[in-house]
Design a protein around this motif. Structure first.
Motif, PDB file in Angstrom:
ATOM      1  N   SER A  18       0.829  -1.217   0.000  1.00 21.11           N
ATOM      2  CA  SER A  18       0.000   0.000   0.000  1.00 21.11           C
ATOM      3  C   SER A  18       0.862   1.265   0.000  1.00 21.11           C
ATOM      4  O   SER A  18       0.624   2.209   0.764  1.00 21.11           O
ATOM      5  CB  SER A  18      -0.951   0.017   1.208  1.00 21.11           C
ATOM      6  N   ILE A  19       1.878   1.257  -0.844  1.00 23.58           N
ATOM      7  CA  ILE A  19       2.732   2.429  -1.011  1.00 23.58           C
ATOM      8  C   ILE A  19       2.710   2.831  -2.480  1.00 23.58           C
ATOM      9  O   ILE A  19       2.165   2.125  -3.334  1.00 23.58           O
ATOM     10  CB  ILE A  19       4.186   2.151  -0.555  1.00 23.58           C
ATOM     11  N   SER A  20       3.312   3.944  -2.789  1.00 18.87           N
ATOM     12  CA  SER A  20       3.365   4.407  -4.171  1.00 18.87           C
ATOM     13  C   SER A  20       4.595   3.844  -4.876  1.00 18.87           C
ATOM     14  O   SER A  20       5.602   3.498  -4.246  1.00 18.87           O
ATOM     15  CB  SER A  20       3.411   5.937  -4.221  1.00 18.87           C
ATOM     16  N   LYS A  21       4.534   3.780  -6.201  1.00 23.07           N
ATOM     17  CA  LYS A  21       5.697   3.363  -6.968  1.00 23.07           C
ATOM     18  C   LYS A  21       6.860   4.327  -6.756  1.00 23.07           C
ATOM     19  O   LYS A  21       8.027   3.927  -6.775  1.00 23.07           O
ATOM     20  CB  LYS A  21       5.345   3.288  -8.460  1.00 23.07           C
ATOM     21  N   GLN A  22       6.533   5.603  -6.544  1.00 18.83           N
ATOM     22  CA  GLN A  22       7.581   6.603  -6.351  1.00 18.83           C
ATOM     23  C   GLN A  22       8.443   6.287  -5.118  1.00 18.83           C
ATOM     24  O   GLN A  22       9.638   6.593  -5.106  1.00 18.83           O
ATOM     25  CB  GLN A  22       6.949   7.993  -6.201  1.00 18.83           C
ATOM     26  N   THR A  23       7.821   5.662  -4.099  1.00 14.69           N
ATOM     27  CA  THR A  23       8.601   5.281  -2.923  1.00 14.69           C
ATOM     28  C   THR A  23       9.660   4.255  -3.290  1.00 14.69           C
ATOM     29  O   THR A  23      10.819   4.345  -2.868  1.00 14.69           O
ATOM     30  CB  THR A  23       7.679   4.723  -1.824  1.00 14.69           C
ATOM     31  N   LEU A  24       9.279   3.273  -4.098  1.00 15.11           N
ATOM     32  CA  LEU A  24      10.245   2.263  -4.545  1.00 15.11           C
ATOM     33  C   LEU A  24      11.323   2.887  -5.419  1.00 15.11           C
ATOM     34  O   LEU A  24      12.511   2.549  -5.293  1.00 15.11           O
ATOM     35  CB  LEU A  24       9.529   1.144  -5.294  1.00 15.11           C
ATOM     36  N   PHE A  25      10.911   3.805  -6.298  1.00 12.97           N
ATOM     37  CA  PHE A  25      11.900   4.492  -7.140  1.00 12.97           C
ATOM     38  C   PHE A  25      12.912   5.240  -6.258  1.00 12.97           C
ATOM     39  O   PHE A  25      14.118   5.215  -6.517  1.00 12.97           O
ATOM     40  CB  PHE A  25      11.219   5.478  -8.083  1.00 12.97           C
ATOM     41  N   TYR A  26      12.402   5.926  -5.244  1.00 16.23           N
ATOM     42  CA  TYR A  26      13.263   6.719  -4.377  1.00 16.23           C
ATOM     43  C   TYR A  26      14.207   5.829  -3.576  1.00 16.23           C
ATOM     44  O   TYR A  26      15.410   6.127  -3.454  1.00 16.23           O
ATOM     45  CB  TYR A  26      12.408   7.579  -3.439  1.00 16.23           C
ATOM     46  N   TYR A  27      13.689   4.743  -3.026  1.00 23.42           N
ATOM     47  CA  TYR A  27      14.537   3.832  -2.262  1.00 23.42           C
ATOM     48  C   TYR A  27      15.634   3.239  -3.148  1.00 23.42           C
ATOM     49  O   TYR A  27      16.764   3.019  -2.684  1.00 23.42           O
ATOM     50  CB  TYR A  27      13.692   2.713  -1.647  1.00 23.42           C
ATOM     51  N   ASP A  28      15.313   2.959  -4.383  1.00 18.80           N
ATOM     52  CA  ASP A  28      16.300   2.468  -5.336  1.00 18.80           C
ATOM     53  C   ASP A  28      17.353   3.552  -5.593  1.00 18.80           C
ATOM     54  O   ASP A  28      18.558   3.304  -5.566  1.00 18.80           O
ATOM     55  CB  ASP A  28      15.606   2.080  -6.633  1.00 18.80           C
ATOM     56  N   GLN A  29      16.888   4.778  -5.768  1.00 23.24           N
ATOM     57  CA  GLN A  29      17.781   5.894  -6.097  1.00 23.24           C
ATOM     58  C   GLN A  29      18.805   6.159  -4.988  1.00 23.24           C
ATOM     59  O   GLN A  29      19.977   6.434  -5.266  1.00 23.24           O
ATOM     60  CB  GLN A  29      16.953   7.147  -6.355  1.00 23.24           C
ATOM     61  N   ILE A  30      18.366   6.080  -3.726  1.00 23.27           N
ATOM     62  CA  ILE A  30      19.285   6.407  -2.626  1.00 23.27           C
ATOM     63  C   ILE A  30      20.006   5.176  -2.078  1.00 23.27           C
ATOM     64  O   ILE A  30      20.744   5.268  -1.097  1.00 23.27           O
ATOM     65  CB  ILE A  30      18.538   7.121  -1.480  1.00 23.27           C
ATOM     66  N   GLY A  31      19.791   4.035  -2.696  1.00 20.36           N
ATOM     67  CA  GLY A  31      20.552   2.851  -2.340  1.00 20.36           C
ATOM     68  C   GLY A  31      20.065   2.066  -1.148  1.00 20.36           C
ATOM     69  O   GLY A  31      20.828   1.311  -0.546  1.00 20.36           O
ATOM     70  N   ILE A  32      18.789   2.229  -0.812  1.00 18.89           N
ATOM     71  CA  ILE A  32      18.245   1.487   0.320  1.00 18.89           C
ATOM     72  C   ILE A  32      17.660   0.147  -0.108  1.00 18.89           C
ATOM     73  O   ILE A  32      17.845  -0.876   0.561  1.00 18.89           O
ATOM     74  CB  ILE A  32      17.175   2.334   1.045  1.00 18.89           C
ATOM     75  N   PHE A  33      16.978   0.131  -1.237  1.00 16.77           N
ATOM     76  CA  PHE A  33      16.311  -1.105  -1.674  1.00 16.77           C
ATOM     77  C   PHE A  33      16.219  -1.094  -3.200  1.00 16.77           C
ATOM     78  O   PHE A  33      15.575  -0.221  -3.780  1.00 16.77           O
ATOM     79  CB  PHE A  33      14.911  -1.201  -1.056  1.00 16.77           C
ATOM     80  N   GLN A  34      16.877  -2.054  -3.813  1.00 18.52           N
ATOM     81  CA  GLN A  34      16.883  -2.143  -5.282  1.00 18.52           C
ATOM     82  C   GLN A  34      16.059  -3.333  -5.765  1.00 18.52           C
ATOM     83  O   GLN A  34      15.922  -4.321  -5.028  1.00 18.52           O
ATOM     84  CB  GLN A  34      18.321  -2.293  -5.810  1.00 18.52           C
ATOM     85  N   PRO A  35      15.527  -3.236  -6.960  1.00 17.59           N
ATOM     86  CA  PRO A  35      14.836  -4.394  -7.533  1.00 17.59           C
ATOM     87  C   PRO A  35      15.846  -5.512  -7.789  1.00 17.59           C
ATOM     88  O   PRO A  35      17.045  -5.259  -7.954  1.00 17.59           O
ATOM     89  CB  PRO A  35      14.255  -3.847  -8.844  1.00 17.59           C
ATOM     90  N   GLU A  36      15.349  -6.736  -7.791  1.00 18.65           N
ATOM     91  CA  GLU A  36      16.258  -7.855  -8.046  1.00 18.65           C
ATOM     92  C   GLU A  36      16.689  -7.896  -9.505  1.00 18.65           C
ATOM     93  O   GLU A  36      17.792  -8.347  -9.823  1.00 18.65           O
ATOM     94  CB  GLU A  36      15.578  -9.173  -7.659  1.00 18.65           C
TER      95      GLU A  36
END
Length: 274
Positions: A18-36
């Motif tokens: 229940s989060i936005s895609k932008q949250t995942l994009f941001y976490y990927d950008q700052i190096g916290i959580f990347q897609p596999e």
């Protein structure tokens, strides 16, 4: 890897939490959580094995762990580092749980006390069996009544909060019967009623036994307390009762439910002996 079967798209993975895609994009950008897996066209894909990891990251967010701290962990991750971070956040959560339980107990007590005040008959003597209570006492000498009262209240508040002792009661006072004059009286000590029978410093507490009690309520603040005490004494004499030589003065309704100091609802009580 080019086969995306069995992977979640960014939108699908975001909807799981229940989060936005932008949250995942941001976490990927700052190096916290990347897609596999990131396809050649830039599409991101997440595996089911990442679900639990991301759930922990969201818990960190709920615990207000700074993103900088999470990123530093991810840059130097190891089993030992994870255990250290998890134990630290567990301690934070335990403290929060204690504070929330403290708040819940406080609210329950305040509801009970306010209901008591709302339903109280005024200036009528009531004889009632009361339950025992644990009181936290504050030393009081009465040399300067206003200052000593303020100091006693501060001591009680500080002690109760430093030991996570919930007390929704406004500071109460013990009144020796011998101190009651026509329009004045004095205190022997002040107290707070707490909701637990055990305290970390027993010498600062006393058990109030409860039992057969006379009580009276009045909505004129402290102004008629001497008169209320005398009413209870007269009632006891008329009915052949022996009562304690100490009265209790409790504020039942305060600024949160009535307007003004002179409209506080006061309960004066004394125990019947024998």
């Amino acid at each position: 890897m080019s086969n995306k079967t069995g992977y979640f798209t960014t939108g699908e993975f975001a909807r799981l939490f229940s989060i936005s895609k932008q949250t995942l994009f941001y976490y990927d950008q700052i190096g916290i959580f990347q897609p596999e897996y990131t396809a050649e066209n830039g599409y991101r894909y997440y595996s089911f094995t990442q679900i639990e990891s991301f759930e922990v990251l969201l818990m960190f967010k709920e615990l207000n762990v700074p993103l900088k701290e999470i990123r530093e962990h991810m840059e130097h991750r190891s089993p030992e580092a994870l255990i250290c971070l998890l134990e630290k956040q567990r301690d934070v959560l335990d403290q929060r749980i204690r504070r929330l339980q403290f708040a819940r107990n406080h609210l329950d007590q305040k509801i009970r006390i306010t209901e008591e005040g709302r339903d109280a008959p005024l200036t009528q003597v009531i004889r009632k069996e009361t339950a025992g209570e644990t009181l936290i006492l504050s030393e009081y000498h009465g040399n300067n009544q206003e200052w000593d009262t303020a100091r006693a209240a501060a001591e009680l508040y500080t002690f109760c909060h430093s030991h996570d002792l919930s007390s929704a009661s406004v500071i109460g006072g013990m009144i020796p019967a011998g101190s009651i004059a026509d329009d004045s009286y004095s205190y022997s000590c002040f107290y707070s009623v707490i909701d637990t029978p055990s305290v970390p410093e027993p010498e600062s507490a006393m058990h109030w036994p409860g039992g057969d009690t006379l009580m009276i309520y009045d909505d004129q603040g402290y102004t008629r307390v001497p008169e209320l005490c005398r009413i209870l004494l007269s009632y006891a004499e008329e009915h052949g009762m022996t009562v304690s030589d100490t009265f209790r003065e409790d504020i039942i309704l305060d600024d949160l439910s009535v307007e003004g100091y002179y409209h506080y609802l006061v309960k004066v009580s004394v125990q019947v002996e024998g």
